[in-house]
Every structure is written in C-alpha cells, then in structure tokens.
Design a protein around this motif. Structure first.
Motif, PDB file in Angstrom:
ATOM      1  N   PRO A 115      27.568  40.531 -31.277  1.00 24.49           N
ATOM      2  CA  PRO A 115      27.057  41.264 -32.458  1.00 24.49           C
ATOM      3  C   PRO A 115      26.450  40.291 -33.456  1.00 24.49           C
ATOM      4  CG  PRO A 115      29.455  41.064 -32.551  1.00 24.49           C
ATOM      5  CD  PRO A 115      29.042  40.509 -31.222  1.00 24.49           C
ATOM      6  N   THR A 116      25.243  40.541 -33.865  1.00 28.66           N
ATOM      7  CA  THR A 116      24.567  39.692 -34.842  1.00 28.66           C
ATOM      8  C   THR A 116      24.053  40.557 -35.982  1.00 28.66           C
ATOM      9  OG1 THR A 116      22.423  39.893 -33.728  1.00 28.66           O
ATOM     10  CG2 THR A 116      23.847  38.074 -33.030  1.00 28.66           C
ATOM     11  N   VAL A 117      23.815  39.922 -37.106  1.00 32.55           N
ATOM     12  CA  VAL A 117      23.287  40.644 -38.267  1.00 32.55           C
ATOM     13  C   VAL A 117      21.916  41.224 -37.933  1.00 32.55           C
ATOM     14  CG1 VAL A 117      22.488  40.394 -40.639  1.00 32.55           C
ATOM     15  CG2 VAL A 117      24.599  39.256 -39.907  1.00 32.55           C
ATOM     16  N   SER A 118      21.076  40.426 -37.260  1.00 29.13           N
ATOM     17  CA  SER A 118      19.727  40.896 -36.944  1.00 29.13           C
ATOM     18  C   SER A 118      19.762  42.105 -36.016  1.00 29.13           C
ATOM     19  CB  SER A 118      18.904  39.771 -36.315  1.00 29.13           C
ATOM     20  OG  SER A 118      19.506  39.295 -35.129  1.00 29.13           O
ATOM     21  N   TYR A 119      20.679  42.110 -35.040  1.00 32.14           N
ATOM     22  CA  TYR A 119      20.783  43.259 -34.137  1.00 32.14           C
ATOM     23  C   TYR A 119      21.118  44.524 -34.918  1.00 32.14           C
ATOM     24  CZ  TYR A 119      22.574  46.444 -30.599  1.00 32.14           C
ATOM     25  OH  TYR A 119      22.793  47.556 -29.816  1.00 32.14           O
ATOM     26  N   HIS A 120      22.123  44.431 -35.782  1.00 32.52           N
ATOM     27  CA  HIS A 120      22.533  45.617 -36.546  1.00 32.52           C
ATOM     28  C   HIS A 120      21.428  46.061 -37.506  1.00 32.52           C
ATOM     29  CE1 HIS A 120      26.613  46.057 -35.109  1.00 32.52           C
ATOM     30  NE2 HIS A 120      26.831  44.773 -35.285  1.00 32.52           N
ATOM     31  N   VAL A 124      19.815  49.748 -37.379  1.00 37.15           N
ATOM     32  CA  VAL A 124      19.897  50.625 -38.552  1.00 37.15           C
ATOM     33  C   VAL A 124      18.497  51.030 -39.001  1.00 37.15           C
ATOM     34  CG1 VAL A 124      20.500  50.719 -40.997  1.00 37.15           C
ATOM     35  CG2 VAL A 124      22.137  49.811 -39.350  1.00 37.15           C
ATOM     36  N   MET A 125      17.585  50.065 -39.073  1.00 37.69           N
ATOM     37  CA  MET A 125      16.216  50.376 -39.497  1.00 37.69           C
ATOM     38  C   MET A 125      15.544  51.335 -38.511  1.00 37.69           C
ATOM     39  SD  MET A 125      15.747  48.942 -42.371  1.00 37.69           S
ATOM     40  CE  MET A 125      16.381  47.607 -43.390  1.00 37.69           C
ATOM     41  N   ALA A 126      15.776  51.107 -37.228  1.00 38.97           N
ATOM     42  CA  ALA A 126      15.198  51.999 -36.216  1.00 38.97           C
ATOM     43  C   ALA A 126      15.755  53.410 -36.352  1.00 38.97           C
ATOM     44  CB  ALA A 126      15.473  51.451 -34.819  1.00 38.97           C
ATOM     45  N   VAL A 142       8.176  58.391 -33.455  1.00 39.98           N
ATOM     46  CA  VAL A 142       9.251  58.302 -32.473  1.00 39.98           C
ATOM     47  C   VAL A 142       8.983  57.169 -31.491  1.00 39.98           C
ATOM     48  CG1 VAL A 142      10.358  59.462 -30.508  1.00 39.98           C
ATOM     49  CG2 VAL A 142       9.989  60.694 -32.632  1.00 39.98           C
ATOM     50  N   VAL A 143       7.741  57.055 -31.025  1.00 39.25           N
ATOM     51  CA  VAL A 143       7.382  55.969 -30.109  1.00 39.25           C
ATOM     52  C   VAL A 143       7.601  54.620 -30.782  1.00 39.25           C
ATOM     53  CG1 VAL A 143       5.495  54.890 -28.833  1.00 39.25           C
ATOM     54  CG2 VAL A 143       5.743  57.376 -28.816  1.00 39.25           C
ATOM     55  N   GLY A 144       7.185  54.509 -32.043  1.00 36.99           N
ATOM     56  CA  GLY A 144       7.402  53.263 -32.771  1.00 36.99           C
ATOM     57  C   GLY A 144       8.873  52.918 -32.897  1.00 36.99           C
ATOM     58  N   VAL A 145       9.692  53.938 -33.128  1.00 31.48           N
ATOM     59  CA  VAL A 145      11.143  53.736 -33.230  1.00 31.48           C
ATOM     60  C   VAL A 145      11.701  53.154 -31.934  1.00 31.48           C
ATOM     61  CG1 VAL A 145      13.352  54.953 -33.359  1.00 31.48           C
ATOM     62  CG2 VAL A 145      11.518  55.496 -34.972  1.00 31.48           C
ATOM     63  N   MET A 146      11.279  53.705 -30.816  1.00 32.26           N
ATOM     64  CA  MET A 146      11.818  53.262 -29.528  1.00 32.26           C
ATOM     65  C   MET A 146      11.397  51.834 -29.194  1.00 32.26           C
ATOM     66  SD  MET A 146      11.747  56.729 -27.185  1.00 32.26           S
ATOM     67  CE  MET A 146      10.063  57.230 -27.501  1.00 32.26           C
ATOM     68  N   VAL A 147      10.221  51.417 -29.687  1.00 35.32           N
ATOM     69  CA  VAL A 147       9.794  50.036 -29.475  1.00 35.32           C
ATOM     70  C   VAL A 147      10.631  49.080 -30.325  1.00 35.32           C
ATOM     71  CG1 VAL A 147       7.884  48.416 -29.732  1.00 35.32           C
ATOM     72  CG2 VAL A 147       7.451  50.693 -28.826  1.00 35.32           C
ATOM     73  N   VAL A 148      10.912  49.477 -31.550  1.00 36.62           N
ATOM     74  CA  VAL A 148      11.665  48.620 -32.474  1.00 36.62           C
ATOM     75  C   VAL A 148      13.129  48.481 -32.061  1.00 36.62           C
ATOM     76  CG1 VAL A 148      12.544  48.468 -34.845  1.00 36.62           C
ATOM     77  CG2 VAL A 148      10.149  49.086 -34.427  1.00 36.62           C
ATOM     78  N   ALA A 186      26.416  56.218 -39.184  1.00 39.53           N
ATOM     79  CA  ALA A 186      27.135  56.370 -40.453  1.00 39.53           C
ATOM     80  C   ALA A 186      26.249  56.002 -41.632  1.00 39.53           C
ATOM     81  CB  ALA A 186      28.392  55.505 -40.440  1.00 39.53           C
ATOM     82  N   VAL A 187      25.512  54.906 -41.512  1.00 37.89           N
ATOM     83  CA  VAL A 187      24.625  54.483 -42.607  1.00 37.89           C
ATOM     84  C   VAL A 187      23.556  55.543 -42.864  1.00 37.89           C
ATOM     85  CG1 VAL A 187      22.849  52.811 -43.275  1.00 37.89           C
ATOM     86  CG2 VAL A 187      25.000  52.012 -42.270  1.00 37.89           C
ATOM     87  N   VAL A 188      22.929  56.037 -41.804  1.00 33.53           N
ATOM     88  CA  VAL A 188      21.854  57.018 -41.972  1.00 33.53           C
ATOM     89  C   VAL A 188      22.410  58.353 -42.473  1.00 33.53           C
ATOM     90  CG1 VAL A 188      19.995  58.256 -40.798  1.00 33.53           C
ATOM     91  CG2 VAL A 188      20.437  55.865 -40.248  1.00 33.53           C
TER      92      VAL A 188
END
Length: 318
Positions: A115-120, A124-126, A142-148, A186-188
């Motif tokens: 687990p890394t900060v960047s992964y989370h 979360v952003m995605a 939606v496509v952009g989300v799946m790429v990110v 949970a965040v979203v």
C-alpha cells in the motif's frame, strides 16, 4: 533483444558464476573485473544474453547462491546492433516478445502488493471521477476513469502469488485490493453526503435514467466474461512487459466506476444502485483473478517446458 546482466559476486563464488556463464552458449560480451567490488567484496561480472534465456540463466545463478550472497541486476539496452546479438536471438528458444523473466514478474508483484500513498490517491481520485461520470451520465469520463485507476496491479499480484504459491503475496494483495476500495468508497460517500448537504447533489441525480452509464450497475453474463478476458490479457501484458496492452485491460472493466456509483448509492440510500454496483464490484475482480491465475499458470507451464528443452540441449559445465 538482448538483456544485460550486472553481477556482483563474492571472491569465493565468482569462479562458479563465471563457469556458469561461460558454459551457456547464449551468453556474450562476458566481462570479469576482479576485486573491484567493495560491497560485497569480490568481482564485478557483466554479460549479455537473449531475453528468452535470461530467466533460466538467472535461476542458475540464484541456485549457485548469487542471489543471497551477491547481486543480480537486469537491464535492457535500447539497441544491440551487432551480428552476435542477432545470432543469439535467432538461436534462443521462442520469441523475445513472448519471453518471461519470472524474477521480474515476482518483483513487480511484490511492489504492487504494497500500500502506498500514491496508489490510494489514484484510486480515490478515480472513484471521485467515476461518481461525477455517473451523475453527468458521461461514458467518455467513465473511460477516462478506467484508464486512471490503478486497481489491476494488486489483482495481478494476487494471481502471481497464487501461481507461485506465496501466501504472503496473496494475503497482502487481497488485503490491499479490499481495503483500498473500502477506503475510496468511504471517502466518496462522505463527499457525496457533503454535496447533498450543499444541494450540489440530489437523489434524482443518482436514480434518474442514465442510458450512457447504466451498464456500470447493471451487470449481466457479459460482465463476468469481459472480466475473464481482461484478467487473462492483463497478466500476459504484465509478464511480457506490454504496457500498451495494459491500457486496454483498464478500459475493459468497470470496477472503479461501480465503486463510484456504490458510494453515490450509499449517500442517497438507493438500494438498487447499491445492489447492482456491489455485484459489479464483486464480479470484475473475481473474473480477473480466476482468468489471471489460469493464464499465468499456463504461461509458466509452457515456458518451463521450453526452458527444460533448452537445458537438455545446453552444453554441460566443465
């Protein structure tokens, strides 16, 4: 394409390592610099070999004790424009595009299970973008989300842990996958509740007809089939270092979009959205893991047979 091996060997082990390399007909550009290493104290050994035979060679070096007592570094030259390289590539079993260096696969899996900060942050952003895509009924978003989204990495690590019988890798990958999605949802959900309180979001925004994105929370038989194919393609792309193919895997599955819709369903109390999204969220990783384990196992079995055939025809050590 050749790969370059940079080896640091303790003085008492260097002779054995050199003999292994000299006996391998696929090794070229062998260089030995004696007593130049300070940690571990010993020799620096460098050589090149085809990618197809690198896995077998690294296994032999590891069996000789170099992995525990010295160092093994693998790098890839951008170009090898000399005749001997072409001859070795032609003589090596298989094709370089199909070759797998299992130590690299394991290293990648170990890294992906941490687990890394960047992964989370990425997840979360995605998931936030996925929630916005649902509200605006934007299939492009939606496509952009799946790429990110970074969620395939722990799935691939989990598959690797199963195939290589490494329980710690399976446990770490599964824990990361589950807990990271719980955290992102949970965040979203909290953000969605704040948006409702600020009148930026209403129940109708979530429950209204959305023809462009309704596939996110309406799973069917094709959902699992797509997940199976995406899982197989994903592990093949990971093991053979085909980054371009990985993008197609990300776009194929709707795991993160389902997580975003699940968060909106929780924030608005919509049972239909929660149930459909949760089902989608479960089917996608399950399908990818099943197919990923099968594909990686078949790939490893096929590669092992090819390497055994090569070892039977290799020149014995003198």
């Amino acid at each position: 394409m050749l790969v370059h091996l940079r080896l640091t060997a303790p003085a008492d082990l260097a002779g054995t390592i050199v003999r292994i390399l000299e006996a391998d007909e696929c090794v070229t550009n062998l260089v030995v610099l004696q007593d130049v290493c300070r940690d571990p104290r010993g020799d620096l050994i460098e050589c090149d070999c085809p990618r197809e035979s690198a896995g077998t060679l690294v296994d032999a070096l590891d069996d000789a004790g170099l992995g525990k007592r010295g160092g093994i570094l693998i790098s890839r030259p951008s170009s090898t424009p000399f005749r001997r390289a072409e001859e070795l590539e032609a003589a090596a079993p298989g094709d370089p595009d199909d070759a797998v260096i299992w130590d690299e696969v394991l290293d990648t899996a170990e890294s992906a299970s941490r687990p890394t900060v960047s992964y989370h942050l990425f997840l979360v952003m995605a998931t936030i973008l996925a929630a916005i895509a649902v509200i605006t009924d934007s299939s492009v978003l939606v496509v952009g989300v799946m790429v990110v989204s970074p969620d395939f990495a722990p799935v691939a690590a989990l598959c690797t842990g199963v195939v290589f019988a490494r329980p710690h890798l399976v446990w770490r990958s599964a824990r990361l996958l589950v807990l990271s999605f719980v955290f992102a949802i949970a965040v979203v959900t909290i953000l969605a509740l704040l948006a409702r309180a600020g009148q930026l979001l209403s129940v109708s925004d979530v429950t209204a007809d959305r023809p462009q994105t309704e596939f996110i929370w309406h799973p069917d038989k094709w959902t699992f089939i797509v997940a199976l194919i995406a899982g197989a393609v994903g592990v093949f792309a990971m093991s053979t270092d085909k980054a371009a193919a990985m993008v197609g895997v990300f776009i194929s599955v709707t795991t993160v979009p389902a997580a975003g819709n699940l968060a909106l369903g929780l924030a608005t109390g919509s049972g239909a959205e929660i149930g459909g999204s949760a089902t989608q969220l479960g089917l996608n990783p399950a399908g990818m893991v099943v197919a990923g384990v099968a594909a990686l196992g078949i790939q490893r079995l096929g590669r092992s047979r090819l390497e055994r055939r090569r070892s039977r025809t290799a020149e014995p050590l003198s």
